[in-house]
Enzyme design. Structure first.
Site, mmCIF file in Angstrom:
data_model
loop_
_atom_site.group_PDB
_atom_site.id
_atom_site.type_symbol
_atom_site.label_atom_id
_atom_site.label_comp_id
_atom_site.label_asym_id
_atom_site.label_seq_id
_atom_site.Cartn_x
_atom_site.Cartn_y
_atom_site.Cartn_z
ATOM 1 C CE1 TYR A 48 0.157 3.009 7.933
ATOM 2 C CE2 TYR A 48 -1.027 3.808 9.771
ATOM 3 C CZ TYR A 48 -1.019 2.947 8.537
ATOM 4 O OH TYR A 48 -2.059 1.940 8.643
ATOM 5 C CE LYS A 59 4.417 3.108 13.355
ATOM 6 N NZ LYS A 59 4.592 2.462 12.146
ATOM 7 C CG HIS A 68 -1.927 -0.966 1.196
ATOM 8 N ND1 HIS A 68 -2.884 -0.990 2.104
ATOM 9 C CD2 HIS A 68 -2.401 -1.807 0.206
ATOM 10 C CE1 HIS A 68 -3.737 -1.771 1.863
ATOM 11 N NE2 HIS A 68 -3.540 -2.596 0.694
ATOM 12 N N PRO A 103 -3.073 -0.219 18.737
ATOM 13 C CG PRO A 103 -4.839 -1.908 18.532
ATOM 14 C CD PRO A 103 -4.031 -1.186 19.587
ATOM 15 C CE1 TYR A 110 -5.157 3.700 9.263
ATOM 16 C CE2 TYR A 110 -5.299 3.198 11.572
ATOM 17 C CZ TYR A 110 -4.650 3.112 10.489
ATOM 18 O OH TYR A 110 -3.421 2.134 10.580
HETATM 19 P P1 FAS Z 1 3.477 -12.168 21.741
HETATM 20 O O1 FAS Z 1 2.636 -11.941 22.610
HETATM 21 O O2 FAS Z 1 3.016 -12.129 20.212
HETATM 22 O O3 FAS Z 1 4.252 -13.697 21.969
HETATM 23 C C1 FAS Z 1 4.751 -14.095 23.017
HETATM 24 C C2 FAS Z 1 5.020 -15.480 23.265
HETATM 25 O O4 FAS Z 1 5.096 -15.817 24.463
HETATM 26 C C3 FAS Z 1 3.287 -15.941 22.974
HETATM 27 O O5 FAS Z 1 3.602 -17.082 22.101
HETATM 28 C C4 FAS Z 1 3.132 -16.647 24.355
HETATM 29 O O6 FAS Z 1 2.619 -17.812 24.370
HETATM 30 C C5 FAS Z 1 4.677 -16.813 24.726
HETATM 31 N N1 FAS Z 1 4.482 -16.836 26.435
HETATM 32 C C6 FAS Z 1 3.882 -15.804 27.307
HETATM 33 N N2 FAS Z 1 4.250 -16.295 28.427
HETATM 34 C C7 FAS Z 1 5.231 -17.425 28.388
HETATM 35 C C8 FAS Z 1 5.775 -18.022 29.426
HETATM 36 N N3 FAS Z 1 5.684 -17.982 30.501
HETATM 37 N N4 FAS Z 1 6.585 -19.193 28.874
HETATM 38 C C9 FAS Z 1 6.934 -19.299 27.732
HETATM 39 N N5 FAS Z 1 6.063 -18.630 26.751
HETATM 40 C C10 FAS Z 1 5.302 -17.722 26.936
HETATM 41 N N6 FAS Z 1 -0.019 -5.141 16.755
HETATM 42 C C11 FAS Z 1 -0.254 -4.267 15.595
HETATM 43 O O7 FAS Z 1 0.759 -3.766 15.068
HETATM 44 N N7 FAS Z 1 -1.398 -4.188 14.834
HETATM 45 C C12 FAS Z 1 -2.541 -4.786 15.510
HETATM 46 O O8 FAS Z 1 -3.552 -4.792 14.688
HETATM 47 C C13 FAS Z 1 -2.140 -5.529 16.520
HETATM 48 N N8 FAS Z 1 -3.485 -6.050 17.198
HETATM 49 C C14 FAS Z 1 -3.540 -6.853 18.353
HETATM 50 C C15 FAS Z 1 -4.445 -7.420 18.801
HETATM 51 C C16 FAS Z 1 -4.582 -7.888 20.193
HETATM 52 C C17 FAS Z 1 -5.678 -8.634 20.661
HETATM 53 C C18 FAS Z 1 -3.376 -8.316 20.811
HETATM 54 C C19 FAS Z 1 -2.836 -8.869 22.115
HETATM 55 C C20 FAS Z 1 -1.953 -7.713 20.041
HETATM 56 C C21 FAS Z 1 -2.308 -6.927 18.901
HETATM 57 N N9 FAS Z 1 -0.887 -6.348 18.273
HETATM 58 C C22 FAS Z 1 -0.969 -5.632 17.203
HETATM 59 C C23 FAS Z 1 0.223 -6.328 19.020
HETATM 60 C C24 FAS Z 1 0.745 -7.532 18.839
HETATM 61 O O9 FAS Z 1 0.678 -7.945 17.279
HETATM 62 C C25 FAS Z 1 1.969 -7.736 19.388
HETATM 63 O O10 FAS Z 1 2.827 -6.417 19.234
HETATM 64 C C26 FAS Z 1 3.061 -8.766 18.951
HETATM 65 O O11 FAS Z 1 2.231 -9.939 18.968
HETATM 66 C C27 FAS Z 1 4.281 -8.545 19.701
HETATM 67 O O12 FAS Z 1 4.914 -9.915 19.496
HETATM 68 P P2 FAS Z 1 5.634 -10.501 20.797
HETATM 69 O O13 FAS Z 1 6.465 -9.631 21.487
HETATM 70 O O14 FAS Z 1 6.475 -11.885 20.079
HETATM 71 O O15 FAS Z 1 4.589 -11.025 21.781
HETATM 72 C C1 PHB Z 2 -4.828 -4.811 11.152
HETATM 73 O O1 PHB Z 2 -5.233 -5.674 11.542
HETATM 74 O O2 PHB Z 2 -4.828 -5.198 9.495
HETATM 75 C C2 PHB Z 2 -4.538 -3.650 11.547
HETATM 76 C C3 PHB Z 2 -4.633 -3.030 12.547
HETATM 77 C C4 PHB Z 2 -4.410 -1.964 12.990
HETATM 78 C C5 PHB Z 2 -3.992 -1.029 11.995
HETATM 79 C C6 PHB Z 2 -3.600 -1.454 10.889
HETATM 80 C C7 PHB Z 2 -3.929 -2.725 10.523
HETATM 81 O O3 PHB Z 2 -3.428 0.336 12.580
#
Ligand code: FAS
Ligand code: PHB
Length: 389
Positions: free
Chosen positions: A384, A296, A72, A292, A200
């Site tokens: 962004y 980032k 994009h 989100p 947005y």
């Molecule tokens: P993660 O949380 O992805 O991974 C951590 C891992 O550690 C998991 O697999 C977990 O099972 C494991 N773990 C936890 N405790 C443990 C323990 N005690 N022992 C062993 N393993 C353990 N970011 C965006 O940029 N855009 C979005 O739209 C967006 N939407 C999101 C929606 C939700 C509901 C959530 C919760 C997050 C969202 N995020 C979004 C943020 C998300 O993408 C995170 O930034 C990303 O998963 C970060 O990756 P990790 O740091 O690897 O953490």
């Molecule tokens: C997505 O889930 O595609 C997403 C979420 C938040 C953003 C952009 C994209 O700001």
């Protein structure tokens, strides 16, 4: 068992760090508390910065993203009944890629398996120990037996609710937090996206975001009350509310369908400082959380993995501790800029009843300014698409 780096968590941060270390010839083991399928089933981020895609290329895991990802050039901000496009490529020369976190995680898992690296799934009671000494270790329980891994370093990549940050004794860590008074209700549907780029929307009823996972799979979000439950949002109610928050053209062209995933995520800004505790480093959501709105979270996990892998390569290859000594400062400099941008995007796009009618008018004035000023659009665009690593 012994390894150079014991990584806790097989999310994007842990898996990407593991592959980067592997390319640098640094042995590592990942301990993950869930199954791989459980990790893959989580629907989360959807947007990659060019730097993140570049890291996938660096570890040889970027092919599918380039083949299936949607590049994009811009985004649209909707307010006051109309849409305003921000041509990010024109302002920055950079683009973003729509490629779901699930796909990134799968590509990273496949790369790790192909490299024959050790990932212990369903590792219970993972515990980082002695990271304030020169002989850190991690214990865990698997199939009823307790195991220990001796290592040089521990990487806490275990997310916001993980054990790594929780293992640091309070005086050594300072946290900063802002919890937002609303959540995001997200829906996934096998319907064509309402637009070819992201929309947005700032609306009097609340924020909405139109995004996607492919040309046939859409992802939509609406701002909802913190105490809302998914059960209160049957599909019809979601689609009606989304339609009300969009401009007329988008509302008229919205194609609805059954949800294949629906969830509510709370929004917070959170940073833990520092990101290093002796021989344990934090990376990704274990150290910071952003709303989100600025897309980032996943991309910060990637830049942390890049900084930490580079620092550890310097330690082993050049016998220099400069990189690991500066990891926290370097990572936090980029983290805080993303925290600021994500807060700003959230503040101008969401409904804040506590800010009253004047607050809503100030938001519209800021959106009007941002979409008319080249300087303001350039600033939004360069944040962004992702600030440089
Ligand atoms: P993660 O949380 O992805 O991974 C951590 C891992 O550690 C998991 O697999 C977990 O099972 C494991 N773990 C936890 N405790 C443990 C323990 N005690 N022992 C062993 N393993 C353990 N970011 C965006 O940029 N855009 C979005 O739209 C967006 N939407 C999101 C929606 C939700 C509901 C959530 C919760 C997050 C969202 N995020 C979004 C943020 C998300 O993408 C995170 O930034 C990303 O998963 C970060 O990756 P990790 O740091 O690897 O953490
Ligand atoms: C997505 O889930 O595609 C997403 C979420 C938040 C953003 C952009 C994209 O700001």
């Amino acid at each position: 068992m012994r390894t150079k780096v014991a990584i806790i968590g097989a999310g994007p941060a842990g898996l990407l760090l593991g592959q980067l270390l592997h390319t640098y010839g640094i042995d590592n083991v990942i301990l993950e508390k869930h199954t791989a399928d459980y990790v893959l089933a989580r629907i989360r981020a959807g947007l990659l910065e060019e730097g993140t895609v570049g890291l996938l290329d660096q570890i040889g895991a970027g092919q599918r993203a380039h083949h299936e990802g949607l590049v994009h050039d811009g985004i649209e901000l909707a307010f006051g009944g109309s849409r305003h496009r921000i041509d990010m490529k024109a302002f920055t020369g950079k683009t973003v890629m729509i490629y779901g976190q699930t796909e990134v995680t799968l590509d990273l898992m496949n790369a790790r398996r192909a490299a024959g690296l050790t990932t212990v799934y369903e590792a219970a009671d993972v515990t980082p120990l002695d990271f304030d000494t020169d002989h850190p270790r991690v214990t865990y329980v698997k199939d009823g037996a307790t195991h220990a891994i001796a290592c040089d370093f521990i990487a806490g990549c275990d997310g916001f609710h993980g054990i790594s940050r929780a293992s640091v004794k309070p005086p050594a860590i300072e946290t900063f937090e802002r919890v937002y008074p609303f959540g995001w209700l997200g829906i996934l549907s096998d319907t064509p996206p309402v637009s070819h780029e992201l929309i947005y929307s700032n609306h009097a009823r609340g924020f909405a975001l139109c995004t996607m996972r492919s040309r046939s799979r859409s992802r939509y979000y609406v701002q909802c009350a913190l105490d809302d439950q998914v059960e209160q949002w049957p599909d019809d109610r979601f689609w009606d509310e989304l339609r009300r928050r969009l401009d007329q053209k988008a509302a008229d062209s919205l194609i609805t369908g059954p949800s294949i995933e629906k969830s509510i995520a709370p929004l917070r800004s959170f940073v833990a400082e520092p990101m290093r505790f002796g021989r344990m480093f934090l990376a990704g959501d274990a150290a910071h959380i952003v709303p989100p709105t600025g897309a980032k979270g996943l991309n910060l996990a990637a830049s942390d993995a890049h900084y930490l892998a580079s620092a550890l390569r310097e330690y082993y290859d050049e016998k220099s501790s400069a990189g690991i000594d500066h990891y926290s400062e370097t990572a936090l400099a980029r983290v805080w800029k993303a925290v600021r941008f994500s807060w700003w995007m959230t503040s101008i796009l969401h409904k804040f009843p506590e800010n009253g009618t004047i607050g809503a008018r100030i938001q519209l004035a800021e959106l009007d300014y941002v979409t008319r000023s080249k300087a303001a659009m350039t600033s939004l665009a360069e944040n962004y698409v992702g600030l440089p690593f």
